[in-house]
Design a protein around this motif. Structure first.
Motif, PDB file in Angstrom:
ATOM      1  N   ALA A 193      -4.564   0.689  -6.071  1.00  0.00           N
ATOM      2  CA  ALA A 193      -5.049   0.750  -4.690  1.00  0.00           C
ATOM      3  C   ALA A 193      -4.467   1.964  -3.973  1.00  0.00           C
ATOM      4  O   ALA A 193      -5.178   2.683  -3.272  1.00  0.00           O
ATOM      5  CB  ALA A 193      -4.681  -0.533  -3.951  1.00  0.00           C
ATOM      6  N   ALA A 194      -3.176   2.216  -4.146  1.00  0.00           N
ATOM      7  CA  ALA A 194      -2.537   3.353  -3.481  1.00  0.00           C
ATOM      8  C   ALA A 194      -3.079   4.674  -4.020  1.00  0.00           C
ATOM      9  O   ALA A 194      -3.306   5.619  -3.260  1.00  0.00           O
ATOM     10  CB  ALA A 194      -1.022   3.281  -3.655  1.00  0.00           C
ATOM     11  N   GLU A 212      -3.166  11.423  -2.422  1.00  0.00           N
ATOM     12  CA  GLU A 212      -3.104  12.463  -3.427  1.00  0.00           C
ATOM     13  C   GLU A 212      -1.673  12.958  -3.498  1.00  0.00           C
ATOM     14  O   GLU A 212      -0.969  13.000  -2.497  1.00  0.00           O
ATOM     15  CB  GLU A 212      -4.014  13.640  -3.068  1.00  0.00           C
ATOM     16  CG  GLU A 212      -5.469  13.370  -3.304  1.00  0.00           C
ATOM     17  CD  GLU A 212      -6.279  14.648  -3.185  1.00  0.00           C
ATOM     18  OE1 GLU A 212      -6.147  15.341  -2.165  1.00  0.00           O
ATOM     19  OE2 GLU A 212      -7.023  14.932  -4.116  1.00  0.00           O
ATOM     20  N   GLY A 213      -1.277  13.372  -4.679  1.00  0.00           N
ATOM     21  CA  GLY A 213       0.063  13.901  -4.863  1.00  0.00           C
ATOM     22  C   GLY A 213       0.092  15.419  -4.810  1.00  0.00           C
ATOM     23  O   GLY A 213      -0.939  16.079  -4.662  1.00  0.00           O
ATOM     24  N   LEU A 214       1.266  15.964  -4.928  1.00  0.00           N
ATOM     25  CA  LEU A 214       1.411  17.416  -4.975  1.00  0.00           C
ATOM     26  C   LEU A 214       0.818  17.978  -6.250  1.00  0.00           C
ATOM     27  O   LEU A 214       0.223  19.049  -6.266  1.00  0.00           O
ATOM     28  CB  LEU A 214       2.887  17.798  -4.878  1.00  0.00           C
ATOM     29  CG  LEU A 214       3.563  17.451  -3.561  1.00  0.00           C
ATOM     30  CD1 LEU A 214       5.063  17.682  -3.665  1.00  0.00           C
ATOM     31  CD2 LEU A 214       2.975  18.257  -2.429  1.00  0.00           C
ATOM     32  N   PHE A 215       0.992  17.233  -7.345  1.00  0.00           N
ATOM     33  CA  PHE A 215       0.502  17.648  -8.653  1.00  0.00           C
ATOM     34  C   PHE A 215      -0.271  16.503  -9.280  1.00  0.00           C
ATOM     35  O   PHE A 215      -0.102  15.347  -8.917  1.00  0.00           O
ATOM     36  CB  PHE A 215       1.669  18.051  -9.561  1.00  0.00           C
ATOM     37  CG  PHE A 215       2.528  19.133  -8.986  1.00  0.00           C
ATOM     38  CD1 PHE A 215       2.150  20.462  -9.065  1.00  0.00           C
ATOM     39  CD2 PHE A 215       3.708  18.829  -8.326  1.00  0.00           C
ATOM     40  CE1 PHE A 215       2.934  21.461  -8.505  1.00  0.00           C
ATOM     41  CE2 PHE A 215       4.500  19.815  -7.770  1.00  0.00           C
ATOM     42  CZ  PHE A 215       4.112  21.135  -7.864  1.00  0.00           C
ATOM     43  N   MET A 249       0.837  -1.203   0.000  1.00  0.00           N
ATOM     44  CA  MET A 249       0.000   0.000   0.000  1.00  0.00           C
ATOM     45  C   MET A 249       0.873   1.253   0.000  1.00  0.00           C
ATOM     46  O   MET A 249       0.379   2.358   0.072  1.00  0.00           O
ATOM     47  CB  MET A 249      -0.915   0.013   1.219  1.00  0.00           C
ATOM     48  CG  MET A 249      -2.035  -1.007   1.148  1.00  0.00           C
ATOM     49  SD  MET A 249      -3.165  -0.718  -0.229  1.00  0.00           S
ATOM     50  CE  MET A 249      -3.925   0.802   0.285  1.00  0.00           C
ATOM     51  N   ASP A 250       2.173   1.078  -0.064  1.00  0.00           N
ATOM     52  CA  ASP A 250       3.107   2.189  -0.114  1.00  0.00           C
ATOM     53  C   ASP A 250       3.205   2.675  -1.555  1.00  0.00           C
ATOM     54  O   ASP A 250       3.690   1.954  -2.425  1.00  0.00           O
ATOM     55  CB  ASP A 250       4.487   1.728   0.375  1.00  0.00           C
ATOM     56  CG  ASP A 250       5.512   2.842   0.404  1.00  0.00           C
ATOM     57  OD1 ASP A 250       5.228   3.955  -0.091  1.00  0.00           O
ATOM     58  OD2 ASP A 250       6.611   2.601   0.917  1.00  0.00           O
ATOM     59  N   PRO A 251       2.749   3.893  -1.857  1.00  0.00           N
ATOM     60  CA  PRO A 251       2.750   4.358  -3.243  1.00  0.00           C
ATOM     61  C   PRO A 251       4.148   4.469  -3.849  1.00  0.00           C
ATOM     62  O   PRO A 251       4.297   4.404  -5.059  1.00  0.00           O
ATOM     63  CB  PRO A 251       2.069   5.727  -3.162  1.00  0.00           C
ATOM     64  CG  PRO A 251       2.179   6.146  -1.751  1.00  0.00           C
ATOM     65  CD  PRO A 251       2.248   4.897  -0.925  1.00  0.00           C
ATOM     66  N   TYR A 252       5.165   4.610  -3.026  1.00  0.00           N
ATOM     67  CA  TYR A 252       6.527   4.717  -3.544  1.00  0.00           C
ATOM     68  C   TYR A 252       7.151   3.358  -3.821  1.00  0.00           C
ATOM     69  O   TYR A 252       8.152   3.260  -4.503  1.00  0.00           O
ATOM     70  CB  TYR A 252       7.403   5.522  -2.580  1.00  0.00           C
ATOM     71  CG  TYR A 252       6.917   6.932  -2.443  1.00  0.00           C
ATOM     72  CD1 TYR A 252       7.129   7.859  -3.458  1.00  0.00           C
ATOM     73  CD2 TYR A 252       6.183   7.328  -1.340  1.00  0.00           C
ATOM     74  CE1 TYR A 252       6.653   9.150  -3.359  1.00  0.00           C
ATOM     75  CE2 TYR A 252       5.694   8.613  -1.230  1.00  0.00           C
ATOM     76  CZ  TYR A 252       5.934   9.528  -2.247  1.00  0.00           C
ATOM     77  OH  TYR A 252       5.442  10.790  -2.153  1.00  0.00           O
ATOM     78  N   ASP A 253       6.558   2.307  -3.276  1.00  0.00           N
ATOM     79  CA  ASP A 253       7.089   0.963  -3.454  1.00  0.00           C
ATOM     80  C   ASP A 253       6.244   0.138  -4.425  1.00  0.00           C
ATOM     81  O   ASP A 253       6.612  -0.973  -4.767  1.00  0.00           O
ATOM     82  CB  ASP A 253       7.159   0.269  -2.082  1.00  0.00           C
ATOM     83  CG  ASP A 253       7.988  -0.990  -2.109  1.00  0.00           C
ATOM     84  OD1 ASP A 253       8.944  -1.059  -2.906  1.00  0.00           O
ATOM     85  OD2 ASP A 253       7.676  -1.918  -1.345  1.00  0.00           O
TER      86      ASP A 253
END
Length: 108
Positions: free
Chosen positions: A54-55, A60-63, A41-45
Motif C-alpha cells: 500500500a505504501a 516514490e523513493g530516491l532510487f 501507511m508509513d513506509p518506514y514503519d
C-alpha cells in the motif's frame, strides 16, 4: 455460465468507471477497497507485506530498480560520495520538489 458472469461483471465495472470518471479526475482523495487490514501507511514503519504494498503505491523513493534489477535514479538526479565514503550528497530532481519543500530539513 462463467463467461456470462465475467461479462456481466466487466459490464458493471465499465459502467461504474464511466459514471465516476469526471468526478474522479477532480478528486483530492482516493478510496481503495482491501479485504484485509494493513497496519500502517508509513513506509518506514511497514513491516507486513500488505502495508508495504500500500505504501509503495503512494510513495516514490530516491532510487529504484529497473527491469534488470539495476539501481536507477527516481527522485534523485545524481549523488556524490565523500572520499572517506561516509557522506552521501543526493541532488534532487527539480520537478520532484513541491512548493512545501522549501523548508525541507533532513532528519538527524
Amino acid at each position: 455460465m462463467k463467461t456470462m458472469h465475467a461479462s456481466l461483471l466487466a459490464l458493471a465495472l465499465a459502467g461504474i468507471m464511466t459514471a465516476g470518471a469526471s468526478s474522479a479526475l477532480s478528486a483530492k482523495e482516493i478510496t481503495v477497497g482491501i479485504a484485509s487490514t494493513f497496519t500502517t501507511m508509513d513506509p518506514y514503519d511497514a513491516g507486513d507485506t500488505l502495508s508495504q504494498t500500500a505504501a509503495k503505491s503512494m510513495y516514490e523513493g530516491l532510487f529504484g530498480l529497473d527491469k534488470d534489477m539495476k539501481i536507477r535514479n527516481v527522485l534523485a538526479e545524481s549523488y556524490d560520495v565523500s572520499a572517506d565514503g561516509l557522506v552521501y550528497t543526493i541532488h534532487l530532481r527539480k520537478a520532484s520538489c513541491s512548493t512545501t519543500a522549501r523548508n525541507f530539513r533532513p532528519m538527524p
